[in-house]
Design an enzyme around this catalytic site. Structure first.
Site, mmCIF file in Angstrom:
data_model
loop_
_atom_site.group_PDB
_atom_site.id
_atom_site.type_symbol
_atom_site.label_atom_id
_atom_site.label_comp_id
_atom_site.label_asym_id
_atom_site.label_seq_id
_atom_site.Cartn_x
_atom_site.Cartn_y
_atom_site.Cartn_z
ATOM 1 N N LYS A 71 13.847 6.682 27.023
ATOM 2 C CA LYS A 71 15.318 6.598 27.094
ATOM 3 C C LYS A 71 15.794 6.690 28.551
ATOM 4 O O LYS A 71 16.579 5.877 29.012
ATOM 5 C CB LYS A 71 15.970 7.741 26.285
ATOM 6 C CG LYS A 71 15.560 7.796 24.822
ATOM 7 C CD LYS A 71 16.255 8.924 24.078
ATOM 8 C CE LYS A 71 15.888 10.324 24.528
ATOM 9 N NZ LYS A 71 14.477 10.707 24.298
ATOM 10 N N ARG A 92 22.008 14.349 18.867
ATOM 11 C CA ARG A 92 20.645 14.740 18.495
ATOM 12 C C ARG A 92 20.565 15.215 17.048
ATOM 13 O O ARG A 92 19.491 15.556 16.568
ATOM 14 C CB ARG A 92 20.213 15.903 19.384
ATOM 15 C CG ARG A 92 19.746 15.451 20.761
ATOM 16 C CD ARG A 92 18.379 15.462 20.810
ATOM 17 N NE ARG A 92 17.433 15.901 21.712
ATOM 18 C CZ ARG A 92 17.228 15.568 22.951
ATOM 19 N NH1 ARG A 92 18.076 14.864 23.600
ATOM 20 N NH2 ARG A 92 16.169 15.952 23.564
ATOM 21 N N ARG A 125 4.442 12.568 32.868
ATOM 22 C CA ARG A 125 5.688 12.263 33.582
ATOM 23 C C ARG A 125 5.854 13.146 34.822
ATOM 24 O O ARG A 125 5.557 14.330 34.811
ATOM 25 C CB ARG A 125 6.892 12.494 32.663
ATOM 26 C CG ARG A 125 8.213 12.409 33.419
ATOM 27 C CD ARG A 125 9.423 12.456 32.535
ATOM 28 N NE ARG A 125 9.365 13.484 31.522
ATOM 29 C CZ ARG A 125 10.086 13.459 30.411
ATOM 30 N NH1 ARG A 125 10.885 12.451 30.179
ATOM 31 N NH2 ARG A 125 9.987 14.421 29.543
ATOM 32 N N ARG A 176 8.481 18.720 34.610
ATOM 33 C CA ARG A 176 9.494 19.537 33.934
ATOM 34 C C ARG A 176 8.863 20.725 33.218
ATOM 35 O O ARG A 176 7.760 20.607 32.689
ATOM 36 C CB ARG A 176 10.247 18.662 32.911
ATOM 37 C CG ARG A 176 11.464 17.997 33.487
ATOM 38 C CD ARG A 176 12.072 16.949 32.614
ATOM 39 N NE ARG A 176 12.183 17.254 31.208
ATOM 40 C CZ ARG A 176 12.698 16.432 30.292
ATOM 41 N NH1 ARG A 176 13.140 15.240 30.667
ATOM 42 N NH2 ARG A 176 12.755 16.770 29.029
ATOM 43 N N ARG A 225 8.965 19.938 20.561
ATOM 44 C CA ARG A 225 10.103 19.009 20.732
ATOM 45 C C ARG A 225 9.973 17.817 19.778
ATOM 46 O O ARG A 225 10.969 17.332 19.229
ATOM 47 C CB ARG A 225 10.173 18.510 22.182
ATOM 48 C CG ARG A 225 10.722 19.565 23.124
ATOM 49 C CD ARG A 225 10.402 19.267 24.569
ATOM 50 N NE ARG A 225 10.889 18.008 25.048
ATOM 51 C CZ ARG A 225 10.414 17.380 26.121
ATOM 52 N NH1 ARG A 225 9.431 17.912 26.823
ATOM 53 N NH2 ARG A 225 10.921 16.234 26.496
#
Ligand code: AP5
Length: 215
Positions: free
Chosen positions: A16, A91, A125, A158, A169
């Protein structure tokens, strides 16, 4: 130019944020990532940030009321008048109905990714501390190790990108966010793009969908 009010829906790691950055550049509308808004609040140690951190570290959704507060303030800023990309909001169904009270949405792009790829994408990431650019150690590596191509900022991982939190998650996504696919489908707003190809191929798919919808 046409006003574009867009939602990017998808599991953590579906791309996203990566696609939102391309759309922002091409259409000159802001990316509003509730994850970024929350991470900034945590970094600035605001009251909202202190409360949110507990949920984020657990891979849970931050309470709707706190997120709505941040979102409403952001949407009231002048750069949103020409439209915006919501990345990571809504969400759950309650957030979708909150959003309907504030504004109307033109299109929801649902990015679908094979579940097994998501953990690999997220744990690889790296994000720029300064400008927020997104990299991946294999799929989109920076030219210089741990430094941003755009601004030479430091790249970091992160806090919630550890394998353990990522799994939580993904579970939260399955139970709370996935029902939004059906919700927006029924409203005739949803288009699904399967992300089984490179970042650049996905970008072309998104661009072609936007052209088809808005021009
Ligand atoms: P948030 O920051 O929104 O995280 P997320 O939804 O979990 O999404 P991600 O940012 O992890 O992934 P992405 O889809 O943007 O993927 P990306 O483009 O980076 O939320 C974090 C937390 O904040 C939540 O857990 C929650 O606690 C809280 N929160 C946020 N919003 C909330 C809300 N509305 N309500 C309540 N709580 C909220 O890509 C991932 C990686 O894959 C990158 O390395 C990228 O380079 C790579 N990649 C992308 N596309 C491809 C491709 N096609 N091929 C190969 N690699 C690719």
């Amino acid at each position: 130019m046409t006003q574009i009010k867009l939602i990017l829906l998808g599991a953590p790691g579906s791309g996203k944020g990566t696609q939102a950055k391309f759309i922002t550049e091409k259409y000159n509308i802001p990316q509003i990532s509730t994850g970024d808004l929350l991470r900034n609040a945590v970094k600035d140690q605001t009251e909202v940030g202190k409360k949110a951190k507990v949920f984020m570290d657990e891979g849970k959704l931050v309470p709707d009321k706190l997120v709505l507060e941040l979102l409403e303030a952001r949407l009231a800023e002048p750069d949103c008048e020409a439209g915006f990309i919501l990345d990571g909001y809504p969400r759950n169904i309650a957030q979708a109905t909150d959003l309907e009270r504030i504004t109307e949405i033109d299109l929801v792009i649902n990015i679908e990714v094979d579940f097994n790829l998501l953990v690999e994408r997220i744990t690889g990431r790296r994000t720029c501390k300064t400008c927020g650019a997104i990299y991946h150690i294999i799929y989109s590596p920076p030219k210089r190790k741990a430094l941003c191509n755009n601004c030479s900022g430091e790249l970091y991982q992160r806090d919630d990108d550890t394998e353990e939190t990522v799994k939580k998650r993904l579970k939260t996504y399955e139970t709370q966010t996935k029902p939004l696919i059906e919700y927006f489908l029924k409203k005739g707003k949803l288009r699904t793009l399967v992300s089984d190809s490179t970042i650049d191929m996905m970008r072309l798919k998104v661009e072609s969908l936007l052209k088809e919808t808005f021009y």
